[in-house]
Design a protein around this motif. Structure first.
Motif, PDB file in Angstrom:
ATOM      1  N   PRO A 102       0.857  -1.201   0.000  1.00 50.17           N
ATOM      2  CA  PRO A 102       0.000   0.000   0.000  1.00 50.17           C
ATOM      3  C   PRO A 102       0.884   1.239   0.000  1.00 50.17           C
ATOM      4  O   PRO A 102       2.077   1.172   0.315  1.00 50.17           O
ATOM      5  CB  PRO A 102      -0.783  -0.113   1.313  1.00 50.17           C
ATOM      6  N   ARG A 103       0.287   2.385  -0.337  1.00 48.51           N
ATOM      7  CA  ARG A 103       1.080   3.623  -0.399  1.00 48.51           C
ATOM      8  C   ARG A 103       1.723   3.936   0.953  1.00 48.51           C
ATOM      9  O   ARG A 103       2.865   4.379   1.026  1.00 48.51           O
ATOM     10  CB  ARG A 103       0.173   4.776  -0.846  1.00 48.51           C
ATOM     11  N   GLY A 105       7.949   0.303  -3.383  1.00 47.86           N
ATOM     12  CA  GLY A 105       6.805  -0.583  -3.205  1.00 47.86           C
ATOM     13  C   GLY A 105       5.693  -0.433  -4.222  1.00 47.86           C
ATOM     14  O   GLY A 105       4.646  -1.069  -4.102  1.00 47.86           O
ATOM     15  N   ARG A 106       5.888   0.397  -5.237  1.00 45.66           N
ATOM     16  CA  ARG A 106       4.808   0.642  -6.201  1.00 45.66           C
ATOM     17  C   ARG A 106       4.764  -0.444  -7.281  1.00 45.66           C
ATOM     18  O   ARG A 106       5.806  -0.964  -7.684  1.00 45.66           O
ATOM     19  CB  ARG A 106       4.987   2.004  -6.874  1.00 45.66           C
ATOM     20  N   PRO A 107       3.543  -0.727  -7.777  1.00 42.11           N
ATOM     21  CA  PRO A 107       3.434  -1.680  -8.887  1.00 42.11           C
ATOM     22  C   PRO A 107       3.641  -1.015 -10.246  1.00 42.11           C
ATOM     23  O   PRO A 107       3.795  -1.691 -11.254  1.00 42.11           O
ATOM     24  CB  PRO A 107       1.997  -2.187  -8.759  1.00 42.11           C
ATOM     25  N   ASP A 108       3.615   0.329 -10.274  1.00 41.26           N
ATOM     26  CA  ASP A 108       3.753   1.050 -11.547  1.00 41.26           C
ATOM     27  C   ASP A 108       4.542   2.340 -11.326  1.00 41.26           C
ATOM     28  O   ASP A 108       4.777   2.756 -10.200  1.00 41.26           O
ATOM     29  CB  ASP A 108       2.373   1.391 -12.138  1.00 41.26           C
ATOM     30  N   ALA A 109       4.966   2.952 -12.429  1.00 46.41           N
ATOM     31  CA  ALA A 109       5.720   4.212 -12.359  1.00 46.41           C
ATOM     32  C   ALA A 109       4.906   5.277 -13.085  1.00 46.41           C
ATOM     33  O   ALA A 109       4.955   5.382 -14.305  1.00 46.41           O
ATOM     34  CB  ALA A 109       7.094   4.049 -12.992  1.00 46.41           C
ATOM     35  N   ARG A 121      12.129   0.126  -1.036  1.00 44.16           N
ATOM     36  CA  ARG A 121      12.091  -1.311  -1.281  1.00 44.16           C
ATOM     37  C   ARG A 121      12.931  -1.643  -2.507  1.00 44.16           C
ATOM     38  O   ARG A 121      13.044  -0.836  -3.434  1.00 44.16           O
ATOM     39  CB  ARG A 121      10.651  -1.783  -1.467  1.00 44.16           C
ATOM     40  N   ALA A 122      13.503  -2.824  -2.522  1.00 43.49           N
ATOM     41  CA  ALA A 122      14.285  -3.271  -3.667  1.00 43.49           C
ATOM     42  C   ALA A 122      13.371  -3.407  -4.886  1.00 43.49           C
ATOM     43  O   ALA A 122      12.154  -3.537  -4.764  1.00 43.49           O
ATOM     44  CB  ALA A 122      14.945  -4.608  -3.348  1.00 43.49           C
ATOM     45  N   GLY A 123      13.979  -3.361  -6.061  1.00 44.37           N
ATOM     46  CA  GLY A 123      13.224  -3.610  -7.281  1.00 44.37           C
ATOM     47  C   GLY A 123      12.804  -2.387  -8.060  1.00 44.37           C
ATOM     48  O   GLY A 123      12.132  -2.515  -9.091  1.00 44.37           O
ATOM     49  N   VAL A 124      13.175  -1.176  -7.619  1.00 45.98           N
ATOM     50  CA  VAL A 124      12.728   0.032  -8.323  1.00 45.98           C
ATOM     51  C   VAL A 124      13.392   0.143  -9.699  1.00 45.98           C
ATOM     52  O   VAL A 124      12.759   0.581 -10.662  1.00 45.98           O
ATOM     53  CB  VAL A 124      12.993   1.298  -7.477  1.00 45.98           C
ATOM     54  N   THR A 125      14.658  -0.277  -9.817  1.00 46.91           N
ATOM     55  CA  THR A 125      15.305  -0.199 -11.144  1.00 46.91           C
ATOM     56  C   THR A 125      14.585  -1.108 -12.137  1.00 46.91           C
ATOM     57  O   THR A 125      14.402  -0.742 -13.307  1.00 46.91           O
ATOM     58  CB  THR A 125      16.793  -0.587 -11.056  1.00 46.91           C
ATOM     59  N   LEU A 146      11.394   0.629 -13.184  1.00 46.24           N
ATOM     60  CA  LEU A 146      11.649   1.674 -14.183  1.00 46.24           C
ATOM     61  C   LEU A 146      11.821   1.061 -15.578  1.00 46.24           C
ATOM     62  O   LEU A 146      11.301   1.587 -16.565  1.00 46.24           O
ATOM     63  CB  LEU A 146      12.897   2.476 -13.804  1.00 46.24           C
ATOM     64  N   ASP A 147      12.546  -0.057 -15.645  1.00 44.54           N
ATOM     65  CA  ASP A 147      12.772  -0.693 -16.943  1.00 44.54           C
ATOM     66  C   ASP A 147      11.489  -1.309 -17.505  1.00 44.54           C
ATOM     67  O   ASP A 147      11.306  -1.383 -18.714  1.00 44.54           O
ATOM     68  CB  ASP A 147      13.849  -1.769 -16.825  1.00 44.54           C
ATOM     69  N   ASP A 148      10.592  -1.738 -16.610  1.00 50.35           N
ATOM     70  CA  ASP A 148       9.326  -2.334 -17.054  1.00 50.35           C
ATOM     71  C   ASP A 148       8.298  -1.284 -17.438  1.00 50.35           C
ATOM     72  O   ASP A 148       7.287  -1.601 -18.064  1.00 50.35           O
ATOM     73  CB  ASP A 148       8.729  -3.206 -15.953  1.00 50.35           C
ATOM     74  N   HIS A 149       8.520  -0.044 -17.025  1.00 51.51           N
ATOM     75  CA  HIS A 149       7.564   1.029 -17.303  1.00 51.51           C
ATOM     76  C   HIS A 149       8.245   2.200 -18.003  1.00 51.51           C
ATOM     77  O   HIS A 149       8.446   3.263 -17.411  1.00 51.51           O
ATOM     78  CB  HIS A 149       6.898   1.522 -16.001  1.00 51.51           C
TER      79      HIS A 149
END
Length: 444
Positions: free
Chosen positions: A278-279, A367-371, A397-401, A404-407
């Protein structure tokens, strides 16, 4: 022979050129780009004093009442004899009561009652309602990049010439309505005052302040490269000029390890496990609060060029920055549960222009599912990464890079619209790449 960069001399040289164009130039406007902490307010106050000394009464336009009151106080401090007018609204509590103690400051809700004073200061919103007065020869527009062009149009008839001072890397002006129908037009009312001004008057003299006195040597290169590629700047201090130390040693926890990393290098990334949340991510909110609690418990002391004696790292010298108001409210609650008060907790919009020794930041994409365009806005990350004098600690949270590449950007391309450079995707990658060198992985 290599030339040694003298920040004081470079800043003085730039200021002299700005004042020369303002006082003796023939252009109707002068634009000054300023990086974070470069002394915008100092420049505005000095220009106002020099114009007044030269017998040229002027109006000053700021964007908020807090900015107006701050400028009035700064002018009174520099010249207690200078007659200053504070034009205010008709609200019940329209200005800082500290102004009541200044004998040289006259306050009124009517511009006519302040006519003839050397300097009259108010917000753009108040100036827009002023009618039937003689135009001022000079105006100074403070935080001009945070002023919408429709607000400039509303006050343009009140002055003949103006000095526009602002920070191009900060958040764009706020508009509560969609502006798609004006995109690409030279008179887009939602664009910043400076953007529209230069679109119609490209020949106006443009200057930049080359030195940030806020950002330490550890931060200026990253912020300059990531957010100001066309107007680079340097730190006014060297790598050995500032030092952050703690009396209580680390307990080995994630918060303590990231604090030590930030004290040593100026940056720290407390990385939580990858997860969509969640946000108001409870674990990230608690992590922010724990970092602040440990900053206070460990008895920090900051040494800088301002004073050879270590200054205690107190609650009022720490700030927590978030992207959303509900996140800020959650952090305040978490801090209260840990017995922490007097630490500033606010959104990037409200932290603009403010300065602290240490900042603790929740990354906008954590923690976001989208950018989204909101979370990718360069100005938001720029504000959060440029409020500190000593260290900035980012919780994410890990995984932001990967996010970014997925969006990649899906914003529609519009003819005539100046492409934002760097865009939020590129700026986020640059900042995360640098932070990865100062990462402390932590499973709460």
């Amino acid at each position: 022979m290599t030339t040694v960069f003298d920040p004081g001399a470079e800043a003085a040289h730039a200021t002299d050129a700005i004042l020369r164009d303002t006082l003796h130039g023939t252009s109707r406007g002068v634009v000054v780009d300023s990086p974070p902490g470069a002394g915008k307010s100092t420049l505005v106050v000095r220009a106002a004093l020099e114009l007044a000394d030269a017998g040229r009464p002027l109006m000053v336009i700021a964007q908020t009442n807090a900015q107006v009151d701050d400028l009035v106080l700064r002018l009174a401090e520099k010249n207690p004899e200078l007659p200053v007018g504070r034009l205010h609204s008709s609200d019940a509590d329209p200005y800082d009561k500290a102004l009541d103690d200044l004998p040289n400051v006259r306050k009124s809700a009517k511009a006519g009652e302040l006519a003839g004073l050397d300097v009259v200061i108010s917000t753009a919103a108040k100036w827009a309602h002023v009618k039937g007065v003689e135009p001022w020869r000079h105006a100074i527009v403070d935080e001009a990049y945070q002023m919408r062009s429709d607000a400039l149009l509303a006050v343009a008839g009140l002055f003949e010439r103006a000095l526009f001072v602002g920070d191009p890397g900060q958040l764009d002006p706020f508009a509560i309505v969609g502006s798609e129908q004006w995109a690409g037009l030279s008179y887009d009312p939602s664009a910043s005052a400076v953007t529209t001004l230069l679109a119609h008057n490209p020949e106006l003299p443009q200057h930049r302040l080359p030195v940030s006195w806020r950002l330490p040597a550890s931060a200026a290169p990253l912020v300059s490269d990531a957010f100001y590629p066309f107007t680079p700047f340097r730190s006014g201090t060297g790598h050995g000029d500032r030092h952050l130390a703690f009396a209580v040693p680390s307990d080995g926890s994630g918060p303590d390890r990231v604090i030590d990393e930030a004290a040593e290098s100026g940056w720290g990334l407390l990385e939580l496990p990858a997860r969509n949340t969640p946000r108001t991510d409870p674990e990230a909110i608690r992590a922010l609060a724990q970092v602040v609690r440990r900053l206070l418990d460990r008895g920090g002391a900051a040494t800088s060029e301002r004073s050879p004696d270590p200054a205690p790292l107190t609650a009022d010298r720490i700030a927590v920055g978030t992207a959303h108001r509900d996140q800020a409210a959650a952090v305040r609650t978490a801090l209260a549960e840990l017995g922490v008060t007097d630490v500033t907790v606010d959104t990037a919009n409200r932290l603009q222009g403010r300065e602290y020794d240490v900042t603790v930041v929740l990354h906008p994409l954590s923690g976001r599912p989208d950018a989204t365009a909101f979370h990718l806005e360069t100005g938001r990350l720029c504000v959060l990464a440029s409020r500190h004098r000593h260290a900035c600690i980012v919780v994410c949270r890990a995984g932001v890079t990967d996010l970014l590449d997925d969006h990649p950007s899906t914003e529609p391309v519009q003819l005539g619209v100046t492409v934002k450079f760097p865009d939020g995707w590129e700026a986020n990658h640059a900042v995360l790449s640098h932070l990865s060198e100062h990462r402390v992985a932590w499973q709460p």
